[in-house]
Design an enzyme around this catalytic site. Structure first.
Site, PDB file in Angstrom:
ATOM      1  CD  GLU A 190      13.493  -1.389  17.626  1.00 49.65           C
ATOM      2  OE1 GLU A 190      13.312  -0.787  16.547  1.00 49.65           O
ATOM      3  OE2 GLU A 190      12.722  -2.257  18.057  1.00 49.65           O
ATOM      4  N   GLY A 210      14.257   2.248  15.275  1.00 48.61           N
ATOM      5  CA  GLY A 210      15.161   1.190  14.803  1.00 48.61           C
ATOM      6  C   GLY A 210      16.622   1.553  15.010  1.00 48.61           C
ATOM      7  CD  GLU A 249      10.249   2.394  17.336  1.00 49.28           C
ATOM      8  OE1 GLU A 249      10.240   3.055  18.403  1.00 49.28           O
ATOM      9  OE2 GLU A 249      11.251   1.793  16.942  1.00 49.28           O
ATOM     10  CB  ALA A 285      12.206   1.760  10.307  1.00 51.07           C
TER      11      ALA A 285
HETATM   12  C1  3H9 Z   1      10.951   2.442  13.381  1.00 52.63           C
HETATM   13  O1  3H9 Z   1      12.110   2.649  13.565  1.00 52.63           O
HETATM   14  C2  3H9 Z   1      10.357   1.065  13.420  1.00 52.63           C
HETATM   15  C3  3H9 Z   1      11.324   0.075  13.995  1.00 52.63           C
HETATM   16  O2  3H9 Z   1      10.966  -0.263  15.305  1.00 52.63           O
HETATM   17  C4  3H9 Z   1      11.493  -1.123  13.127  1.00 52.63           C
HETATM   18  C5  3H9 Z   1      10.369  -2.021  12.977  1.00 52.63           C
HETATM   19  C6  3H9 Z   1      10.656  -3.275  12.205  1.00 52.63           C
HETATM   20  N1  3H9 Z   1      12.338   7.942   7.884  1.00 52.63           N
HETATM   21  O3  3H9 Z   1      12.444  16.021  11.556  1.00 52.63           O
HETATM   22  P1  3H9 Z   1      13.341  16.678  10.560  1.00 52.63           P
HETATM   23  C7  3H9 Z   1      12.949  12.983   7.271  1.00 52.63           C
HETATM   24  S1  3H9 Z   1       9.886   3.673  12.997  1.00 52.63           S
HETATM   25  C8  3H9 Z   1      12.223   8.683   6.777  1.00 52.63           C
HETATM   26  O4  3H9 Z   1      12.843  17.874   9.876  1.00 52.63           O
HETATM   27  P2  3H9 Z   1      15.215  17.297  12.647  1.00 52.63           P
HETATM   28  C9  3H9 Z   1      11.879  14.012   7.553  1.00 52.63           C
HETATM   29  O5  3H9 Z   1      10.666  13.661   6.946  1.00 52.63           O
HETATM   30  C10 3H9 Z   1      10.894   5.123  12.952  1.00 52.63           C
HETATM   31  N2  3H9 Z   1      12.386  10.021   6.775  1.00 52.63           N
HETATM   32  O6  3H9 Z   1      14.790  16.973  11.166  1.00 52.63           O
HETATM   33  C11 3H9 Z   1      12.487  15.263   6.946  1.00 52.63           C
HETATM   34  O7  3H9 Z   1      12.260  15.210   5.559  1.00 52.63           O
HETATM   35  P3  3H9 Z   1      11.951  16.558   4.749  1.00 52.63           P
HETATM   36  C12 3H9 Z   1      11.164   5.631  14.301  1.00 52.63           C
HETATM   37  C13 3H9 Z   1      12.703  10.602   7.925  1.00 52.63           C
HETATM   38  O8  3H9 Z   1      16.670  17.482  12.613  1.00 52.63           O
HETATM   39  C14 3H9 Z   1      13.974  15.075   7.194  1.00 52.63           C
HETATM   40  O9  3H9 Z   1      14.162  13.672   7.427  1.00 52.63           O
HETATM   41  N3  3H9 Z   1      11.885   6.870  14.206  1.00 52.63           N
HETATM   42  C15 3H9 Z   1      12.833   9.880   9.111  1.00 52.63           C
HETATM   43  O10 3H9 Z   1      14.337  18.369  13.208  1.00 52.63           O
HETATM   44  C16 3H9 Z   1      14.502  15.852   8.357  1.00 52.63           C
HETATM   45  O11 3H9 Z   1      13.701  15.558   9.487  1.00 52.63           O
HETATM   46  C17 3H9 Z   1      11.303   8.065  14.396  1.00 52.63           C
HETATM   47  O12 3H9 Z   1      10.144   8.170  14.675  1.00 52.63           O
HETATM   48  C18 3H9 Z   1      12.656   8.484   9.061  1.00 52.63           C
HETATM   49  N4  3H9 Z   1      12.782   7.712  10.138  1.00 52.63           N
HETATM   50  O13 3H9 Z   1      14.873  15.970  13.491  1.00 52.63           O
HETATM   51  C19 3H9 Z   1      12.188   9.269  14.268  1.00 52.63           C
HETATM   52  N5  3H9 Z   1      13.143  10.739  10.111  1.00 52.63           N
HETATM   53  O14 3H9 Z   1      13.176  17.389   4.895  1.00 52.63           O
HETATM   54  C20 3H9 Z   1      11.591  10.257  13.315  1.00 52.63           C
HETATM   55  C21 3H9 Z   1      13.196  11.959   9.558  1.00 52.63           C
HETATM   56  O15 3H9 Z   1      11.683  16.058   3.373  1.00 52.63           O
HETATM   57  N6  3H9 Z   1      12.452  11.379  13.070  1.00 52.63           N
HETATM   58  N7  3H9 Z   1      12.924  11.889   8.239  1.00 52.63           N
HETATM   59  O16 3H9 Z   1      10.737  17.204   5.416  1.00 52.63           O
HETATM   60  C22 3H9 Z   1      12.593  12.395  13.953  1.00 52.63           C
HETATM   61  O17 3H9 Z   1      12.081  12.388  15.042  1.00 52.63           O
HETATM   62  C23 3H9 Z   1      13.390  13.582  13.516  1.00 52.63           C
HETATM   63  O18 3H9 Z   1      13.403  13.577  12.116  1.00 52.63           O
HETATM   64  C24 3H9 Z   1      14.859  13.625  13.995  1.00 52.63           C
HETATM   65  C25 3H9 Z   1      15.595  14.783  13.287  1.00 52.63           C
HETATM   66  C26 3H9 Z   1      14.855  13.861  15.506  1.00 52.63           C
HETATM   67  C27 3H9 Z   1      15.582  12.336  13.663  1.00 52.63           C
END
Ligand code: 3H9
Length: 719
Positions: free
Chosen positions: A103, A100, A123, A61
């Protein structure tokens, strides 16, 4: 957004498009709904593949949307529609499928992953639970124990583990989309009933109650007051005990509570703050995006005590060649053995070869002549460090960055020992340096932006959360620790016990209270610093009152313990007692209690009842007040820097966001009012006097944390 195309004649290919991680924003969700409908209604399309652009499936998400009014199609019915489709839908997972994103993939009928992909439901780390069916589908697919593990920890698994667990059906080393398209063609027209996870019965372990009780207990213990892990267990329990539809209702209900919680706000703030600190800036205008780091291939570590060993391991594990220097033969041999052991254990854990041959050891400091960067980690003594810097200045080739791992000494003073002070920065690691995530990169007034950029980049390569901070006694972390510890000492004088203070702080969420922590790190460390600052004098103070130093209230309690040889765990006695020196199990010590009583009697102090609230307010607000002073002084560029230092280096509970975020949650007006109250009661304690930035922020209507920088800027422009 999502792009639609038809490939290989009969496969509808849906590509999620929302760089950088294809998060499921309202536009992406709408795109999926539209393209799925299109694929299902196109008679030429016999099967469907969903993938993400730029080598990443989906990061879940869109977290940025959480704080706003959510619009667009909701995830749950969207995923149900995919699962209910009468054409097979295959998820082609490259890069990451998280939250998500996973999911969504679980709603598909098949999942094919690239061998380098990572999958997970993180999450819980954002204060939430997987509320798009994740808590209900995953246990049905891989069983309750494995699902509980993934959902309550949020850990990411490799494609290989995902295959083993049964999360994915196939792993490929080649093009995932090609493999998925081929696979989609092969399953076109086949029955799908057995592929809809929501229709699976959830495997019910025979010892269900015992299993959940055990997990719940473990989770509550490690959660330290965080509510999301507990809710995750409750949601999975619903999957194991109720039909799918009711399980989904429970998932929704639990998510509703979490979604609006302060903890979710704090954890999501941490997610962004952790990334924001890499975009550093200095008061002179130097910034991350205009400063180019220099590559570091070969580094040296001088001094192989505890810190030097950890730094050597961290550098070698990053892939650098390291020259490790220790002048004492015996120390060198011991260090070599310890470093090799650490590398071997780390390599075993990660399933790689240990980087033993990346390190060469030497007793001669001349060996560092041709490295790109040196990290000095000798004993914390200015005289010794000065000498080392003078030597380095004459040995190293021009342009070598000289870094010091001091935890409090003046970086600028060390820089002045060299011909090129612009090449000098502090790299303050935290013990154990190969494990702890925090690195304070300390710039002095003469440090060049390139030196800061290089140290920050090296930190990132080492997997650290690196925070750039200015040079002042204690930098950010230890400077704020001082008033916190001081208050804890004063509370003992006023009637508290170490147990009472520690309990309050541990209930707040710290892994260890101040006294248990002090016993672990050694009371002698602070004693040495206080002696250096002219505060502590062994034996009777020469004419000055015992409880006043430099015109302010002082507690000699720590010094008195040290004078008795009570240095903490290592001596088996400190604020607590231990079975034997080196033991870790702290037990209440009657000697200490009577010592405190005697001390109070000697100084005419009358013990009073102190409650948890006072402990928290005095310790935490004094620390926070110093945080505001640090912002006022320009030592940290913003509150996020302070918060990440405390979360990653000092055990501040992440679900409380960090001290500055916490102050905002409590209300700046309240923090100010309580500090004023305590300062009136203790006028001889300057740390309790609210600082001008706090006054200013409250006078400006207590703006939200992301607006503080504007107030700080205004304050600076008026100085
Ligand atoms: C969810 O899914 C809830 C569901 O169950 C639905 C419920 C109804 N959204 O980490 P990075 C941005 S909750 C928005 O440096 P990497 C991040 O801020 C979600 N932005 O890269 C950064 O921005 P900036 C569950 C996001 O390659 C840029 O992308 N998901 C999101 O080292 C690059 O990120 C998670 O918890 C996002 N979801 O790692 C996953 N994700 O450049 C969270 C990233 O401006 N994400 N951004 O600083 C991660 O763990 C890592 O970003 C990922 C890539 C492994 C994907």
């Amino acid at each position: 957004m999502a792009k639609y195309s038809r490939v290989s004649g009969s496969v509808g290919l849906i590509t999620l498009q929302n760089p950088p991680v294809n998060a499921l924003s309202a536009a992406v969700r709408q795109g999926i709904v539209d393209t799925v409908e299109r694929a299902l209604s196109d008679p030429k399309v016999k099967s469907v593949v969903i993938c993400g652009q730029n080598g990443i499936f989906c990061g879940g998400a869109d977290i940025k949307e959480f704080g706003s009014n959510m619009s667009g199609p909701p995830l749950v019915p969207m995923i149900h529609a995919i699962e209910a489709a009468n054409k097979p839908v295959v998820a082609a997972i490259e890069g990451s499928a998280l939250g998500g994103g996973l999911e969504l993939a679980l709603g598909c009928h098949y999942r094919i992953a690239h061998s380098k992909a990572r999958l997970g439901l993180p999450e819980v780390t954002l204060g939430l639970l997987p509320a798009a069916g994740g808590t209900q589908r995953l246990p049905r697919l891989i069983g309750v124990p494995a699902a509980l593990d993934l959902i309550t920890t949020g850990r990411h698994v490799t494609a290989a583990e995902a295959l083993q667990l049964g999360v994915v059906d196939q792993v490929t080393d080649h093009s995932t989309v090609d493999a998925a398209v081929k696979f989609a063609q092969s399953v076109a027209g086949k029955p799908l009933d057995a592929r809809r996870i929501s229709t699976y019965p959830c495997p019910r372990p025979s010892d269900l109650d015992a299993l959940f009780e055990g997990v719940m207990e473990k989770v509550r213990q490690s959660a330290r007051g965080a509510i999301a892990p507990v809710a995750c267990v409750q949601a999975v329990r619903a999957a194991a005990t109720q039909p799918y539809t009711q399980g989904m209702e429970r998932e929704k209900e639990l998510m509703a509570t979490l979604f609006t919680s302060g903890q979710a706000r704090a954890l999501q703030y941490c997610f962004f703050a952790q990334r924001a600190v890499s975009r550093w800036s200095m008061p002179n205008g130097a910034r991350w995006d205009t400063s180019k780091p220099r590559p570091v291939h070969k580094a040296a570590v001088i001094g192989l005590g505890t810190m030097g060993r950890g730094i050597t391991v961290a550098l070698a594990q990053t892939g650098l060649s390291v020259i490790a220097v220790e002048t004492q033969e015996k120390q060198l041999m011991e260090a070599k053995q310890a470093v090799s052991g650490m590398l071997e254990r780390g390599a075993k854990r990660r399933g790689v070869a240990p980087a033993l041959d990346r390190i060469s050891y030497s007793r001669d400091i001349q060996a560092v002549a041709d490295v790109d960067l040196v990290i000095e980690a000798v004993f914390e003594d200015m005289g010794l460090k000065k000498k080392v810097f003078q030597q380095l200045a004459s040995i190293c080739r021009p342009g070598t960055f000289l870094c010091t791992n001091t935890s409090a000494l003046d970086v600028d003073h060390l820089a002045s020992q060299t011909h090129n002070p612009e090449l000098v920065v502090g790299m303050h690691f935290f013990a154990p340096a190969h494990v702890m995530k925090l690195l304070e990169v300390v710039y002095g007034p003469r440090s060049s932006p390139q030196a800061v950029a290089t140290a920050m980049q090296l930190g990132k390569k080492m997997g650290k959360i690196s925070v750039a901070v200015g040079n002042c006694p204690g930098f950010v972390g230890n400077r704020m620790l001082k008033p916190y510890m001081e208050q804890a000492f004063f509370l003992l004088e006023e009637g508290a016990t170490p147990e009472l203070v520690d309990r309050a702080l541990e209930e707040f969420g710290f892994p260890m209270g101040v006294f248990r922590m002090s016993d672990l790190s050694g009371l002698d460390v602070g004693w040495r610093v206080r002696k250096g600052d002219g505060l502590s004098e062994p034996g009777a103070p020469s004419g000055q009152p015992a409880r006043i130093r430099q015109g302010r209230r002082y507690s000699p309690l720590g010094d008195l313990l040290c004078e008795q040889g009570r240095f903490g765990q290592k001596t088996g006695r400190g604020w607590y007692q231990y079975n034997k020196p080196g033991s870790r199990v702290a037990r209440s010590d009657p000697w200490l209690h009577s010592f405190l009583e005697g001390y109070r009697a000697r100084h005419g102090l009358v013990a009073r009842r102190i409650d948890n609230q006072e402990v928290l307010e005095r310790c935490l607000y004094a620390l926070i007040n110093e945080g505001f002073r640090i912002l006022e002084d320009g030592i940290a560029a913003g509150p996020e820097d302070i918060d990440m230092i405390y979360v990653f280096g000092y055990g501040w509970p992440r679900h409380r966001g960090g001290p500055m975020f916490y102050a905002g949650m409590v209300g700046l007006g309240k923090v100010l009012e309580r500090l004023e109250h305590y300062h009136q009661a203790h006028p001889d304690v300057p740390y309790l006097k609210p600082c001008s930035l706090l006054w200013r922020l409250v006078a400006s209507g207590s703006p939200p944390l992301h607006k503080w920088r504007e107030v700080i800027k205004k304050l600076h422009s008026q100085l």
